[in-house]
Design an enzyme around this catalytic site. Structure first.
Site, PDB file in Angstrom:
ATOM      1  N   LEU A 290      -9.711   3.253  -4.581  1.00  0.00           N
ATOM      2  CA  LEU A 290      -9.690   4.717  -4.568  1.00  0.00           C
ATOM      3  C   LEU A 290      -8.463   5.279  -5.277  1.00  0.00           C
ATOM      4  O   LEU A 290      -8.514   6.357  -5.863  1.00  0.00           O
ATOM      5  CB  LEU A 290      -9.722   5.232  -3.120  1.00  0.00           C
ATOM      6  CG  LEU A 290     -10.993   4.951  -2.320  1.00  0.00           C
ATOM      7  CD1 LEU A 290     -10.811   5.405  -0.874  1.00  0.00           C
ATOM      8  CD2 LEU A 290     -12.201   5.651  -2.943  1.00  0.00           C
ATOM      9  N   GLY A 291      -7.365   4.568  -5.210  1.00  0.00           N
ATOM     10  CA  GLY A 291      -6.155   5.079  -5.849  1.00  0.00           C
ATOM     11  C   GLY A 291      -4.956   4.187  -5.598  1.00  0.00           C
ATOM     12  O   GLY A 291      -5.004   3.255  -4.793  1.00  0.00           O
ATOM     13  N   ARG A 292      -3.883   4.500  -6.292  1.00  0.00           N
ATOM     14  CA  ARG A 292      -2.628   3.757  -6.152  1.00  0.00           C
ATOM     15  C   ARG A 292      -1.525   4.708  -5.717  1.00  0.00           C
ATOM     16  O   ARG A 292      -1.442   5.833  -6.197  1.00  0.00           O
ATOM     17  CB  ARG A 292      -2.238   3.096  -7.476  1.00  0.00           C
ATOM     18  CG  ARG A 292      -3.150   1.953  -7.879  1.00  0.00           C
ATOM     19  CD  ARG A 292      -2.702   1.341  -9.209  1.00  0.00           C
ATOM     20  NE  ARG A 292      -3.422   0.111  -9.510  1.00  0.00           N
ATOM     21  CZ  ARG A 292      -4.623   0.078 -10.085  1.00  0.00           C
ATOM     22  NH1 ARG A 292      -5.223   1.218 -10.420  1.00  0.00           N
ATOM     23  NH2 ARG A 292      -5.213  -1.081 -10.318  1.00  0.00           N
ATOM     24  N   GLY A 293      -0.700   4.240  -4.822  1.00  0.00           N
ATOM     25  CA  GLY A 293       0.413   5.050  -4.353  1.00  0.00           C
ATOM     26  C   GLY A 293       1.736   4.395  -4.661  1.00  0.00           C
ATOM     27  O   GLY A 293       1.797   3.377  -5.356  1.00  0.00           O
ATOM     28  N   LYS A 294       2.786   4.968  -4.138  1.00  0.00           N
ATOM     29  CA  LYS A 294       4.138   4.469  -4.382  1.00  0.00           C
ATOM     30  C   LYS A 294       4.312   3.051  -3.852  1.00  0.00           C
ATOM     31  O   LYS A 294       4.963   2.214  -4.469  1.00  0.00           O
ATOM     32  CB  LYS A 294       5.147   5.416  -3.716  1.00  0.00           C
ATOM     33  CG  LYS A 294       6.600   5.049  -3.957  1.00  0.00           C
ATOM     34  CD  LYS A 294       7.512   6.046  -3.261  1.00  0.00           C
ATOM     35  CE  LYS A 294       8.980   5.683  -3.450  1.00  0.00           C
ATOM     36  NZ  LYS A 294       9.876   6.618  -2.728  1.00  0.00           N
TER      37      LYS A 294
ATOM     38  N   GLY B 115       1.621   0.872  -2.733  1.00  0.00           N
ATOM     39  CA  GLY B 115       0.419   0.060  -2.584  1.00  0.00           C
ATOM     40  C   GLY B 115      -0.824   0.729  -3.116  1.00  0.00           C
ATOM     41  O   GLY B 115      -0.760   1.698  -3.873  1.00  0.00           O
TER      42      GLY B 115
ATOM     43  N   ASP C 105       7.039  17.505   1.106  1.00  0.00           N
ATOM     44  CA  ASP C 105       6.540  17.135  -0.229  1.00  0.00           C
ATOM     45  C   ASP C 105       5.124  17.669  -0.454  1.00  0.00           C
ATOM     46  O   ASP C 105       4.242  16.957  -0.937  1.00  0.00           O
ATOM     47  CB  ASP C 105       6.570  15.615  -0.392  1.00  0.00           C
ATOM     48  CG  ASP C 105       6.523  15.180  -1.865  1.00  0.00           C
ATOM     49  OD1 ASP C 105       6.827  16.018  -2.736  1.00  0.00           O
ATOM     50  OD2 ASP C 105       6.184  14.015  -2.130  1.00  0.00           O
TER      51      ASP C 105
END
EC number: 2.7.11.1
Length: 272
Positions: free
Chosen positions: A16-20, A22, A134
Site C-alpha cells: 500500500l505504501g512506504r513510510g519513514k 517501513g 505534523d
C-alpha cells in the site's frame, strides 16, 4: 481477554505504501477474514535509542485513540525481525493522491468538509491531551465512505498542556514557534490547520520558497508574508488569517473554528 497476534494469522496482499520506518501492506486476518493495513517496521532500521522511544510513543498514543476521523490501530506485535502495527484499512487510500487527482485543490465547500473532519479529530485529540505536530496532506487517508482519517502519529506527544521544544514537522507547515526554536504547545496544530486550509483552496502552501530554501521560507513565516487571491471568499480568508497568527495564544480555538461562517455555511453549527 488479551489478543495475541502473530504474522501467520495474516494473509499478506499488495503493498500500500512506504513510510519513514517501513512498509504498509494490505492484509487479511485468516480466521475472521477482516481486512487491515499491516505496517511492518524492520527492527534493524531502529538504530538509535531516540528512534525506539519515538516508535514506542507512537504506538502508545495511536492505539489509544478511537475516533471516526483518526485511523484506528487495532493492535501490534513483534518477532525477532520486525515490529507489526495492525491498522485500519482506508479504502480510498492516500489523501495526498486524492487531492492531486483533483488538480491539487478543492472548492470551498469540499475544503470546509474535510477541514471540519480534521477539526473534529483534533478536538478529540485535545480532549485526550494529545498534540499531533505534523498535520499535512501526506499524513491523511481517505476511507471508502469518504471519511478523512488522520494517520502517522510519529511526531505526536501526550501532555498537550505542557510546553515543548522538540523541533519536528515539515518545512512548509512549520509554525513560527517551531522555526524560532521556542517552546510550543497544542497551538502548533492550529497553525497547521490554517496551512492545510490554504493548501486545499490554493493548491500550494502559503510560505513556499524557491528551491525549498529554508532561510527564505522561515523569513516568510516570521513575517506572515502570504497572499490570498480575491477569488477566495471573505469567510475562507478570515478563517485562514485567524489561524495563521504568530502568537499561538491568539490563534482561533477549535470550538470557535468549528462554528466559523466558513464551516457553518456548508455544514451547519457544531455541538462538538
Amino acid at each position: 481477554m488479551v489478543e495475541y497476534w502473530t504474522l501467520d494469522r495474516f494473509e499478506i496482499g499488495r503493498l500500500l505504501g512506504r513510510g519513514k520506518f517501513g512498509q504498509v501492506w494490505l492484509a487479511r486476518e485468516r480466521e475472521k477474514g477482516f481486512i487491515v493495513a499491516l505496517k511492518i517496521i524492520p527492527i534493524k532500521e531502529i538504530q538509535t535509542v531516540e528512534t525506539a522511544r519515538q516508535i514506542r510513543r507512537e504506538i502508545e498514543i495511536h492505539s489509544n485513540l478511537k475516533h471516526p476521523n483518526i485511523l484506528r490501530m487495532y493492535g501490534h506485535f513483534h518477532d525477532k525481525d520486525n515490529i507489526y502495527l495492525i491498522l485500519e484499512y482506508a479504502g480510498k487510500g492516500e489523501f495526498f493522491k486524492f487531492l492531486s487527482d483533483r488538480g491539487g485543490k478543492f472548492g470551498e465547500k469540499e475544503t470546509s468538509l474535510y477541514i471540519r473532519q480534521v477539526m473534529l479529530a483534533l478536538t478529540y485529540m485535545k480532549e485526550c491531551n494529545v498534540i499531533h505536530r505534523d498535520i499535512k496532506p501526506e499524513n491523511l487517508l481517505l476511507g471508502s465512505d469518504n471519511q478523512l482519517k488522520i494517520a502517522d502519529f510519529g511526531w505526536a506527544v501526550y501532555n498537550a498542556d505542557k510546553r515543548r521544544m522538540t523541533f519536528c514537522g515539515t518545512m512548509e507547515y512549520l509554525a513560527p514557534e517551531m522555526v524560532n526554536n521556542d517552546i510550543h504547545d497544542s497551538g502548533i496544530d492550529l497553525w497547521c490547520l490554517g496551512i492545510l486550509t490554504y493548501e486545499f483552496l490554493m493548491g500550494k502552501t502559503p510560505f513556499e520558497s524557491k528551491n525549498r530554501n529554508m532561510r527564505e521560507a522561515y523569513k516568510k513565516i516570521n513575517s506572515l508574508k502570504y497572499t490570498i487571491p480575491e477569488t477566495i471568499s471573505s469567510n475562507a480568508s478570515d478563517f485562514i488569517s485567524r489561524l495563521l497568527v504568530l502568537s499561538p495564544g491568539d490563534r482561533m480555538e477549535l470550538t470557535e473554528a468549528l462554528n466559523h461562517p466558513f464551516i457553518v455555511k456548508h455544514h451547519g453549527r457544531s455541538s462538538d
